[in-house]
Design a protein around this motif. Structure first.
Motif, PDB file in Angstrom:
ATOM      1  N   TRP A   1      45.037  31.389  35.923  1.00  0.00           N
ATOM      2  CA  TRP A   1      44.833  31.213  33.940  1.00  0.00           C
ATOM      3  C   TRP A   1      46.292  30.545  33.616  1.00  0.00           C
ATOM      4  CZ3 TRP A   1      48.628  32.364  30.593  1.00  0.00           C
ATOM      5  CH2 TRP A   1      48.083  32.414  29.290  1.00  0.00           C
ATOM      6  N   LEU A   2      46.918  30.936  34.604  1.00  0.00           N
ATOM      7  CA  LEU A   2      48.587  30.501  34.278  1.00  0.00           C
ATOM      8  C   LEU A   2      48.482  28.412  34.290  1.00  0.00           C
ATOM      9  CD1 LEU A   2      51.511  29.901  32.679  1.00  0.00           C
ATOM     10  CD2 LEU A   2      52.296  30.859  35.011  1.00  0.00           C
TER      11      LEU A   2
ATOM     12  N   ALA B   1      39.609  33.225  28.455  1.00  0.00           N
ATOM     13  CA  ALA B   1      40.204  33.554  29.649  1.00  0.00           C
ATOM     14  C   ALA B   1      41.303  34.152  30.357  1.00  0.00           C
ATOM     15  CB  ALA B   1      40.283  32.485  31.230  1.00  0.00           C
ATOM     16  N   PHE B   2      41.784  34.165  29.807  1.00  0.00           N
ATOM     17  CA  PHE B   2      43.046  35.601  29.755  1.00  0.00           C
ATOM     18  C   PHE B   2      42.414  36.503  30.564  1.00  0.00           C
ATOM     19  CE2 PHE B   2      46.087  38.684  29.107  1.00  0.00           C
ATOM     20  CZ  PHE B   2      47.531  37.921  30.056  1.00  0.00           C
ATOM     21  N   THR B   3      43.133  36.872  31.910  1.00  0.00           N
ATOM     22  CA  THR B   3      42.359  38.308  32.061  1.00  0.00           C
ATOM     23  C   THR B   3      43.632  39.055  32.234  1.00  0.00           C
ATOM     24  OG1 THR B   3      41.264  37.756  33.729  1.00  0.00           O
ATOM     25  CG2 THR B   3      41.478  39.915  34.166  1.00  0.00           C
ATOM     26  N   ARG B   4      42.887  40.783  30.651  1.00  0.00           N
ATOM     27  CA  ARG B   4      43.428  41.619  30.529  1.00  0.00           C
ATOM     28  C   ARG B   4      43.353  42.853  31.474  1.00  0.00           C
ATOM     29  NH1 ARG B   4      39.470  42.080  25.247  1.00  0.00           N
ATOM     30  NH2 ARG B   4      37.873  41.958  26.843  1.00  0.00           N
ATOM     31  N   PRO B   5      44.754  43.467  31.395  1.00  0.00           N
ATOM     32  CA  PRO B   5      44.663  44.009  33.141  1.00  0.00           C
ATOM     33  C   PRO B   5      43.821  45.353  32.953  1.00  0.00           C
ATOM     34  CG  PRO B   5      46.615  42.990  31.998  1.00  0.00           C
ATOM     35  CD  PRO B   5      46.411  42.473  31.579  1.00  0.00           C
ATOM     36  N   ALA B   6      43.696  46.438  30.858  1.00  0.00           N
ATOM     37  CA  ALA B   6      43.148  46.868  31.200  1.00  0.00           C
ATOM     38  C   ALA B   6      41.740  47.366  31.399  1.00  0.00           C
ATOM     39  CB  ALA B   6      43.126  47.473  29.292  1.00  0.00           C
ATOM     40  N   THR B   7      41.166  46.375  31.408  1.00  0.00           N
ATOM     41  CA  THR B   7      39.962  45.808  31.539  1.00  0.00           C
ATOM     42  C   THR B   7      39.223  44.670  32.630  1.00  0.00           C
ATOM     43  OG1 THR B   7      39.578  43.532  30.203  1.00  0.00           O
ATOM     44  CG2 THR B   7      38.961  46.145  29.088  1.00  0.00           C
ATOM     45  N   SER B   8      40.570  44.404  33.099  1.00  0.00           N
ATOM     46  CA  SER B   8      39.834  43.311  34.558  1.00  0.00           C
ATOM     47  C   SER B   8      39.132  42.508  33.822  1.00  0.00           C
ATOM     48  CB  SER B   8      39.190  43.754  35.679  1.00  0.00           C
ATOM     49  OG  SER B   8      40.955  45.023  35.989  1.00  0.00           O
TER      50      SER B   8
ATOM     51  N   VAL C   1      34.926  31.457  27.135  1.00  0.00           N
ATOM     52  CA  VAL C   1      35.277  30.157  28.342  1.00  0.00           C
ATOM     53  C   VAL C   1      33.943  29.140  28.956  1.00  0.00           C
ATOM     54  CG1 VAL C   1      35.729  30.443  30.601  1.00  0.00           C
ATOM     55  CG2 VAL C   1      36.726  32.252  28.686  1.00  0.00           C
ATOM     56  N   ASN C   2      33.497  30.091  28.560  1.00  0.00           N
ATOM     57  CA  ASN C   2      32.098  28.920  29.324  1.00  0.00           C
ATOM     58  C   ASN C   2      31.589  28.047  27.598  1.00  0.00           C
ATOM     59  OD1 ASN C   2      32.040  30.314  32.031  1.00  0.00           O
ATOM     60  ND2 ASN C   2      30.057  31.969  30.910  1.00  0.00           N
ATOM     61  N   TRP C   3      31.518  28.055  26.979  1.00  0.00           N
ATOM     62  CA  TRP C   3      30.448  27.604  26.021  1.00  0.00           C
ATOM     63  C   TRP C   3      31.908  26.761  25.214  1.00  0.00           C
ATOM     64  CZ3 TRP C   3      26.761  26.618  26.421  1.00  0.00           C
ATOM     65  CH2 TRP C   3      24.429  27.633  26.689  1.00  0.00           C
ATOM     66  N   GLY C   4      33.459  27.017  25.182  1.00  0.00           N
ATOM     67  CA  GLY C   4      34.273  25.848  25.434  1.00  0.00           C
ATOM     68  C   GLY C   4      34.433  24.911  26.043  1.00  0.00           C
TER      69      GLY C   4
END
Length: 227
Positions: A125-126, A180-187, A195-198
């Motif tokens: 992501w970064l 696209a940032f991955t949330r630690p709480a939900t992975s 993410v995909n359509w953008g």
């Protein structure tokens, strides 16, 4: 610009245009495959990676194209070492190229299995977001270059359409990157659909911009750079 330099710039412009058309098309294809779920994740990642390779090629050729325009300036030898003193077209191309390298890091890291959310955000992501920011900065510099120091609408210029369409693509990439940032709480990503359509819409803009660029002609005073 003499005839030899003009022919070289014309060829470079066409190579850059084709590279961005292919890169944008493959990115759009990868996003569509990911959204529809019709193939495996490695296939999607490979599609993105090949598309990213074309983006990097386009960014590098854009630097060469900007150098051709810069070579017509008698002060070239006095400022080759200074990023700040370079014309906006060259700085735009350079920042764009750097952005494609950050994308490459993200695209390669996507093949690594078993990443934790923190690792995914750090290695995928970064770099992706950094690349998106580079694209936005590059696009802004290109808008200033085409507009002679101002961001303005110049619909009568082919070069303005190249820059404007691809700056829209950069904005869409940026929005997709945030989602696209991955949330630690939900992975999981914040919004997979965005993410995909953008990514699909942004990549389509770059493909269209490449087609338009193929019909543009570089000049000694303004080199159109794909953003």
């Amino acid at each position: 610009m003499d005839q030899v330099l003009t022919r070289r710039s014309t060829r470079l412009n066409l190579v850059a245009a084709v590279a961005f058309v292919l890169g944008g098309s493959l990115f759009a294809l990868g996003a569509a495959l990911a959204q529809l779920g019709v193939t495996s994740l490695p296939t999607v990642n490979l599609t993105y990676l090949v598309g990213g390779g074309f983006f990097t090629l386009g960014g590098y050729v854009s630097i060469l194209l900007a150098d051709d325009a810069d070579n017509s300036d008698n002060d070239q030898r006095m400022r080759w070492w200074s990023f700040r003193l370079r014309p906006r077209s060259w700085r735009s191309a350079f920042v764009l190229f750097v952005g494609t390298l950050f994308f490459a890091i993200s695209l390669i890291a996507a093949f690594v299995a078993g990443l934790t959310p923190r690792q995914s955000d750090g290695w995928i992501w970064l770099p992706d977001m950094t690349g998106c920011v580079c694209f936005l900065v590059s696009g802004h510099l290109a808008m200033l270059d085409v507009g002679a120091g101002h961001v303005r609408v110049l619909a009568h210029l082919v070069g303005w359409w190249v820059v404007a369409v691809n700056q829209l693509g950069s904005v869409l990439f940026f929005l997709a990157g945030i989602a696209a940032f991955t949330r630690p709480a939900t992975s999981s990503a914040i919004d997979t659909g965005l993410v995909n359509w953008g990514t699909f819409a942004g990549a389509a803009c770059f493909a269209v911009g490449g087609v338009i660029q193929a019909f543009d002609t570089p000049t000694p005073t303004r080199t159109v750079i794909q953003q």
